[in-house]
Design a protein around this motif. Structure first.
Motif, PDB file in Angstrom:
ATOM      1  N   SER A   2       6.061   3.384  -5.536  1.00 45.05           N
ATOM      2  CA  SER A   2       5.483   4.705  -5.344  1.00 45.05           C
ATOM      3  C   SER A   2       5.200   5.002  -3.870  1.00 45.05           C
ATOM      4  CB  SER A   2       4.213   4.853  -6.174  1.00 45.05           C
ATOM      5  OG  SER A   2       3.253   3.909  -5.754  1.00 45.05           O
ATOM      6  N   GLU A   3       4.894   3.958  -3.076  1.00 44.04           N
ATOM      7  CA  GLU A   3       4.646   4.193  -1.648  1.00 44.04           C
ATOM      8  C   GLU A   3       5.918   4.680  -0.954  1.00 44.04           C
ATOM      9  OE1 GLU A   3       2.994   1.973   2.359  1.00 44.04           O
ATOM     10  OE2 GLU A   3       2.857   0.912   0.452  1.00 44.04           O
ATOM     11  N   SER A   6       6.327   8.337  -1.902  1.00 50.54           N
ATOM     12  CA  SER A   6       5.315   9.140  -1.203  1.00 50.54           C
ATOM     13  C   SER A   6       5.711   9.352   0.250  1.00 50.54           C
ATOM     14  CB  SER A   6       3.948   8.449  -1.253  1.00 50.54           C
ATOM     15  OG  SER A   6       3.508   8.318  -2.569  1.00 50.54           O
ATOM     16  N   LEU A   7       6.198   8.293   0.877  1.00 55.87           N
ATOM     17  CA  LEU A   7       6.607   8.386   2.272  1.00 55.87           C
ATOM     18  C   LEU A   7       7.832   9.289   2.419  1.00 55.87           C
ATOM     19  CD1 LEU A   7       5.775   7.429   5.055  1.00 55.87           C
ATOM     20  CD2 LEU A   7       7.302   5.486   4.787  1.00 55.87           C
ATOM     21  N   ARG A  92       9.639   2.117   8.501  1.00 53.41           N
ATOM     22  CA  ARG A  92       8.730   1.861   7.381  1.00 53.41           C
ATOM     23  C   ARG A  92       9.442   1.963   6.024  1.00 53.41           C
ATOM     24  NH1 ARG A  92       5.491  -1.239   5.174  1.00 53.41           N
ATOM     25  NH2 ARG A  92       3.959  -0.312   3.803  1.00 53.41           N
ATOM     26  N   LEU A  96       9.786  -0.942   3.111  1.00 54.92           N
ATOM     27  CA  LEU A  96       9.413  -0.729   1.720  1.00 54.92           C
ATOM     28  C   LEU A  96      10.592  -0.985   0.779  1.00 54.92           C
ATOM     29  CD1 LEU A  96       7.231   2.480   2.084  1.00 54.92           C
ATOM     30  CD2 LEU A  96       6.422   0.188   1.505  1.00 54.92           C
TER      31      LEU A  96
END
Length: 100
Positions: A2-3, A6-7, A92, A96
């Motif tokens: 989910s991160e 979201s990013l 990033r 991830l």
């Protein structure tokens, strides 16, 4: 996971994300693409096309999620390919994706 989504949404709001084949091709040609994000369920033709482009232009490419999840992350129906045009976001997102 989910991160990562979201990013991606944040990246889209910041105007640092190109989505769809034509927009991604333009970002690659203009040399603004820092990272390509490809859906795992993209067609074989799309995968081949962007794997070749990534290799030729030396752009990192990661395969994550499916077209529906990627599209939802940026408020659209479906997306098979994205180009991230910001180095910070790209770094990033790659971290991830590798954690998966």
């Amino acid at each position: 996971m989910s991160e990562l989504y979201s990013l991606l949404g944040l990246c889209k709001k910041a105007g640092k994300l190109a989505g769809g084949e034509v927009a991604v091709e333009n970002a690659i040609r203009k040399k603004t693409a820092q990272l390509l994000i490809l859906a795992k369920d993209a067609s074989a033709n799309t995968k081949k096309k962007f794997n070749n482009s990534a290799a030729y232009y030396k752009i990192p490419l990661v395969e994550v999620g499916d077209k529906t999840d990627l599209g939802r992350a940026v408020g659209e129906e479906m997306r098979a390919i994205f180009a991230v045009t910001d180095a910070g976001f790209a770094k990033r997102l790659m971290e991830l994706a590798q954690e998966e």
